[in-house]
Design a protein around this motif. Structure first.
Motif, PDB file in Angstrom:
ATOM      1  N   ASP A  94      22.222  -2.379  19.617  1.00  0.00           N
ATOM      2  CA  ASP A  94      22.630  -1.628  18.431  1.00  0.00           C
ATOM      3  C   ASP A  94      23.016  -0.199  18.798  1.00  0.00           C
ATOM      4  O   ASP A  94      24.094   0.279  18.458  1.00  0.00           O
ATOM      5  CB  ASP A  94      21.531  -1.637  17.369  1.00  0.00           C
ATOM      6  N   LYS A  95      22.126   0.466  19.531  1.00  0.00           N
ATOM      7  CA  LYS A  95      22.368   1.827  19.976  1.00  0.00           C
ATOM      8  C   LYS A  95      21.786   2.001  21.373  1.00  0.00           C
ATOM      9  O   LYS A  95      20.871   1.279  21.780  1.00  0.00           O
ATOM     10  CB  LYS A  95      21.721   2.850  19.035  1.00  0.00           C
ATOM     11  N   SER A  96      22.297   2.993  22.091  1.00  0.00           N
ATOM     12  CA  SER A  96      21.728   3.328  23.389  1.00  0.00           C
ATOM     13  C   SER A  96      20.372   3.992  23.202  1.00  0.00           C
ATOM     14  O   SER A  96      20.130   4.692  22.209  1.00  0.00           O
ATOM     15  CB  SER A  96      22.663   4.286  24.138  1.00  0.00           C
ATOM     16  N   GLY A  97      19.488   3.796  24.167  1.00  0.00           N
ATOM     17  CA  GLY A  97      18.215   4.500  24.143  1.00  0.00           C
ATOM     18  C   GLY A  97      18.401   6.005  24.144  1.00  0.00           C
ATOM     19  O   GLY A  97      17.574   6.746  23.601  1.00  0.00           O
ATOM     20  N   TRP A  98      19.506   6.478  24.717  1.00  0.00           N
ATOM     21  CA  TRP A  98      19.781   7.910  24.706  1.00  0.00           C
ATOM     22  C   TRP A  98      19.914   8.424  23.271  1.00  0.00           C
ATOM     23  O   TRP A  98      19.407   9.492  22.936  1.00  0.00           O
ATOM     24  CB  TRP A  98      21.064   8.209  25.471  1.00  0.00           C
ATOM     25  N   GLU A  99      20.602   7.661  22.430  1.00  0.00           N
ATOM     26  CA  GLU A  99      20.772   8.091  21.051  1.00  0.00           C
ATOM     27  C   GLU A  99      19.497   7.941  20.248  1.00  0.00           C
ATOM     28  O   GLU A  99      19.158   8.789  19.415  1.00  0.00           O
ATOM     29  CB  GLU A  99      21.895   7.295  20.387  1.00  0.00           C
ATOM     30  N   ILE A 100      18.771   6.860  20.504  1.00  0.00           N
ATOM     31  CA  ILE A 100      17.547   6.590  19.751  1.00  0.00           C
ATOM     32  C   ILE A 100      16.457   7.609  20.073  1.00  0.00           C
ATOM     33  O   ILE A 100      15.722   8.049  19.190  1.00  0.00           O
ATOM     34  CB  ILE A 100      17.042   5.169  20.057  1.00  0.00           C
TER      35      ILE A 100
END
Length: 332
Positions: A94-100
């Protein structure tokens, strides 16, 4: 490439001690702790061709466009630099861990566009030899193709600026060594590479066993490491080991970051047990691997920018490393 004897001895000693602890626990690939993601301007989401590799739809999740890789990015007019940020072993779709877990997207306000390709758990962002038959993967991973042959052209066509047409690439843990490898193998596409708590000496004694154990525990588990670069004697292991291809990094800007396994500002009381049992041994291994790579690079005349501090294998520390790189001019 023939390594200096001192480099091999140093790498073996550093890696073997920590590896014994991590392998016994079977915990490699776990990331503990987090930073805090803030809203950043200039967001866009787009899809690129997957080079025929499987998407998460191959494992029962039909929300992803078939044959496509999702990319989430932040771009601001006037920015002259762009960094591609690679995720860790437990990358989501869904999203990169960087964004999360971090606020590195705000680098867009400091002159650096941020690009985050989504997915690829356990992929090491490389082209695999075959599908992972243990967990029913239908087609092999082709991440080197996706990054080099699909993502970079897409960024250029969308106006993401770089240094002389080239981009920086940065990764954490699994993505750290991959960033170094991609940049070394494609100097025409990347001018800088950063490995944060990365595993940068993959052919060191015992590393293959540790990776095998890690891949058995990442969803959709289990993954077959033999499908990635083949048996231990396959030349592809050396070809994708940052420590073995340092000679291809002359003129490349290289940033190395790692914690030392000690508790720091992002180790919270409620996570003490997990941080000690998981985050500490993982970061000790990353520290040993980073030091071994740094020594190999220095012996061969490849300068490195380094950042070492208290910390375990956790997002907050990776966020600090990324900002340290920016503040010290790494992306310029």
């Amino acid at each position: 490439m023939r390594e200096a004897k001192s480099t091999r001895r140093y790498g073996r000693k550093l890696t073997a001690v920590v590896l014994a602890v991590v392998t016994a626990m079977g915990l490699m690939g776990t990331s503990i702790g987090s930073g805090k993601a803030d809203a950043a301007p200039g967001f866009q989401e787009f899809w690129i061709d997957a080079c025929g590799m499987p998407t998460n739809g191959a494992f029962g999740n039909k929300s992803m466009a078939p044959g496509k890789v999702k990319v989430r990015a932040w771009k601001k007019a006037g920015n002259q630099r762009t960094v591609i940020a690679l995720d860790g072993m437990r990358a989501q779709y869904d999203k990169s861990g960087w964004e999360i877990n971090t606020n590195i997207q705000n680098m867009v306000n400091r002159g650096v566009n941020v690009v985050e390709p989504i997915g690829g758990p356990n992929s090491f962002y490389t082209n695999w030899d075959a599908p992972s038959n243990f967990n029913g993967q239908k087609k092999r991973y082709m991440w080197a193709c996706v990054l080099d042959n699909r993502l970079v052209p897409a960024l250029r066509s969308r106006g993401f600026k770089g240094k002389n047409g080239k981009y920086a690439i940065m990764g954490l843990s699994m993505g750290g060594g991959a960033a170094l490898t991609r940049a070394a193998q494609r100097r025409d596409l990347y001018y800088a590479a950063a490995s944060l708590s990365g595993y940068n000496f993959l052919t060191a004694p015992g590393m293959r066993t540790a990776l095998r154990m890690a891949m058995l525990d990442v969803a959709p588990a289990p993954w077959n490491i033999d499908a990635m670069w083949g048996p231990p004697w396959s030349p592809r292991w050396a070809q994708n080991d940052p420590a073995r291809i340092v000679n291809k990094m002359h003129g490349l800007k290289v940033f190395l970051g790692s914690g030392n396994g000690l508790f720091g500002r992002y180790n919270y009381p409620q996570n003490v047990v997990d941080d000690f049992v998981k985050g500490t041994p993982l970061e000790l291994l990353a520290f040993a691997q980073t030091k071994a790579f740094e020594l190999s690079a220095n012996i061969q005349g490849v300068p490195t920018m380094t950042y070492y501090a208290n910390g375990t294998h956790a997002w907050g520390y990776w966020q600090d490393m990324a900002w340290n790189a920016l503040n010290r001019g790494f992306f310029r």
